[in-house]
Design a protein around this motif. Structure first.
Motif, PDB file in Angstrom:
ATOM      1  N   ASP A 196     -71.059  11.340 -64.636  1.00 56.12           N
ATOM      2  CA  ASP A 196     -69.691  11.847 -64.729  1.00 56.12           C
ATOM      3  C   ASP A 196     -68.702  10.950 -64.001  1.00 56.12           C
ATOM      4  OD1 ASP A 196     -70.756  12.544 -62.291  1.00 56.12           O
ATOM      5  OD2 ASP A 196     -69.804  14.512 -62.222  1.00 56.12           O
ATOM      6  N   GLU A 197     -69.122  10.343 -62.917  1.00 56.94           N
ATOM      7  CA  GLU A 197     -68.246   9.423 -62.180  1.00 56.94           C
ATOM      8  C   GLU A 197     -67.915   8.183 -63.027  1.00 56.94           C
ATOM      9  OE1 GLU A 197     -68.409   6.720 -58.157  1.00 56.94           O
ATOM     10  OE2 GLU A 197     -69.554   8.584 -58.226  1.00 56.94           O
ATOM     11  N   THR A 198     -68.912   7.659 -63.743  1.00 57.97           N
ATOM     12  CA  THR A 198     -68.687   6.497 -64.606  1.00 57.97           C
ATOM     13  C   THR A 198     -67.713   6.836 -65.728  1.00 57.97           C
ATOM     14  OG1 THR A 198     -70.910   5.709 -64.145  1.00 57.97           O
ATOM     15  CG2 THR A 198     -69.827   4.804 -66.083  1.00 57.97           C
ATOM     16  N   ILE A 199     -67.870   8.002 -66.322  1.00 61.65           N
ATOM     17  CA  ILE A 199     -66.975   8.408 -67.411  1.00 61.65           C
ATOM     18  C   ILE A 199     -65.560   8.592 -66.899  1.00 61.65           C
ATOM     19  CG2 ILE A 199     -66.460  10.293 -68.999  1.00 61.65           C
ATOM     20  CD1 ILE A 199     -69.471  10.469 -69.523  1.00 61.65           C
ATOM     21  N   ARG A 200     -65.399   9.229 -65.745  1.00 63.42           N
ATOM     22  CA  ARG A 200     -64.049   9.407 -65.184  1.00 63.42           C
ATOM     23  C   ARG A 200     -63.393   8.063 -64.871  1.00 63.42           C
ATOM     24  NH1 ARG A 200     -66.448  13.428 -61.599  1.00 63.42           N
ATOM     25  NH2 ARG A 200     -66.358  15.375 -62.720  1.00 63.42           N
ATOM     26  N   THR A 201     -64.185   7.111 -64.365  1.00 61.88           N
ATOM     27  CA  THR A 201     -63.652   5.792 -64.027  1.00 61.88           C
ATOM     28  C   THR A 201     -63.225   5.032 -65.280  1.00 61.88           C
ATOM     29  OG1 THR A 201     -65.098   5.701 -62.105  1.00 61.88           O
ATOM     30  CG2 THR A 201     -64.155   3.625 -62.855  1.00 61.88           C
ATOM     31  N   LYS A 202     -64.080   5.015 -66.308  1.00 62.98           N
ATOM     32  CA  LYS A 202     -63.769   4.266 -67.533  1.00 62.98           C
ATOM     33  C   LYS A 202     -62.627   4.898 -68.318  1.00 62.98           C
ATOM     34  CE  LYS A 202     -65.471   1.187 -69.184  1.00 62.98           C
ATOM     35  NZ  LYS A 202     -65.030  -0.208 -69.122  1.00 62.98           N
ATOM     36  N   VAL A 208     -65.578  16.180 -69.415  1.00 60.24           N
ATOM     37  CA  VAL A 208     -66.503  15.171 -68.907  1.00 60.24           C
ATOM     38  C   VAL A 208     -67.947  15.573 -69.192  1.00 60.24           C
ATOM     39  CG1 VAL A 208     -67.333  14.030 -66.818  1.00 60.24           C
ATOM     40  CG2 VAL A 208     -64.904  14.398 -67.133  1.00 60.24           C
ATOM     41  N   SER A 209     -68.251  16.859 -69.069  1.00 56.58           N
ATOM     42  CA  SER A 209     -69.634  17.303 -69.289  1.00 56.58           C
ATOM     43  C   SER A 209     -70.075  17.077 -70.731  1.00 56.58           C
ATOM     44  CB  SER A 209     -69.782  18.771 -68.909  1.00 56.58           C
ATOM     45  OG  SER A 209     -68.945  19.584 -69.714  1.00 56.58           O
ATOM     46  N   GLU A 210     -69.167  17.238 -71.692  1.00 55.78           N
ATOM     47  CA  GLU A 210     -69.506  16.959 -73.091  1.00 55.78           C
ATOM     48  C   GLU A 210     -69.772  15.467 -73.304  1.00 55.78           C
ATOM     49  OE1 GLU A 210     -67.197  19.363 -76.141  1.00 55.78           O
ATOM     50  OE2 GLU A 210     -65.981  19.624 -74.340  1.00 55.78           O
ATOM     51  N   LEU A 211     -68.989  14.616 -72.646  1.00 61.14           N
ATOM     52  CA  LEU A 211     -69.192  13.175 -72.773  1.00 61.14           C
ATOM     53  C   LEU A 211     -70.468  12.729 -72.065  1.00 61.14           C
ATOM     54  CD1 LEU A 211     -65.512  11.966 -72.268  1.00 61.14           C
ATOM     55  CD2 LEU A 211     -66.803  12.095 -74.401  1.00 61.14           C
ATOM     56  N   VAL A 212     -70.827  13.381 -70.954  1.00 61.54           N
ATOM     57  CA  VAL A 212     -72.081  13.069 -70.268  1.00 61.54           C
ATOM     58  C   VAL A 212     -73.261  13.392 -71.176  1.00 61.54           C
ATOM     59  CG1 VAL A 212     -73.606  13.817 -68.380  1.00 61.54           C
ATOM     60  CG2 VAL A 212     -71.217  13.298 -67.918  1.00 61.54           C
ATOM     61  N   ALA A 213     -73.194  14.533 -71.849  1.00 66.50           N
ATOM     62  CA  ALA A 213     -74.283  14.927 -72.753  1.00 66.50           C
ATOM     63  C   ALA A 213     -74.391  13.984 -73.949  1.00 66.50           C
ATOM     64  CB  ALA A 213     -74.050  16.356 -73.236  1.00 66.50           C
ATOM     65  N   LYS A 214     -73.257  13.472 -74.424  1.00 71.54           N
ATOM     66  CA  LYS A 214     -73.265  12.612 -75.614  1.00 71.54           C
ATOM     67  C   LYS A 214     -73.702  11.185 -75.297  1.00 71.54           C
ATOM     68  CE  LYS A 214     -70.386  11.134 -79.468  1.00 71.54           C
ATOM     69  NZ  LYS A 214     -69.086  11.226 -80.125  1.00 71.54           N
TER      70      LYS A 214
END
Length: 93
Positions: free
Chosen positions: A51-57, A40-46
């Motif tokens: 992080d909550e939005t990425i986990r949800t999607k 998740v941290s790599e996707l947040v940086a990109k």
């Protein structure tokens, strides 16, 4: 004769062919390796989302446990590039 391995990370395939002379040597093999899972941290940086939005999607493609969320980078890219992160009702003029 020695063998050297060169790793190239790019969005598209490089223009290298078998038998091509490259950096003083001849290309004898080409191999495409699938990238490992991303966190998740790599996707947040990109992407810049929380992080909550990425986990949800990306809940449907989670390949880790609930404590450690890991995603396939290609599938996560397809889900997160879609700009449908809107909240609230539509604006009426």
């Amino acid at each position: 004769m020695a063998e050297f391995i060169v790793t190239i990370e790019a969005d598209s395939a490089p223009q290298i062919v078998l038998g091509q002379i490259l950096l003083g040597g001849t290309v004898t093999a080409l191999k495409l390796e699938k990238r490992k899972l991303v966190s998740v941290s790599e996707l947040v940086a990109k992407y810049g989302y929380s992080d909550e939005t990425i986990r949800t999607k990306c809940i449907s493609i989670n390949q880790g446990s609930n404590g450690k969320h890991m995603y396939d980078p290609d599938a996560a890219d397809a889900l997160l590039r879609n700009p449908k992160f809107r909240r609230g009702s539509r604006r009426k003029n």
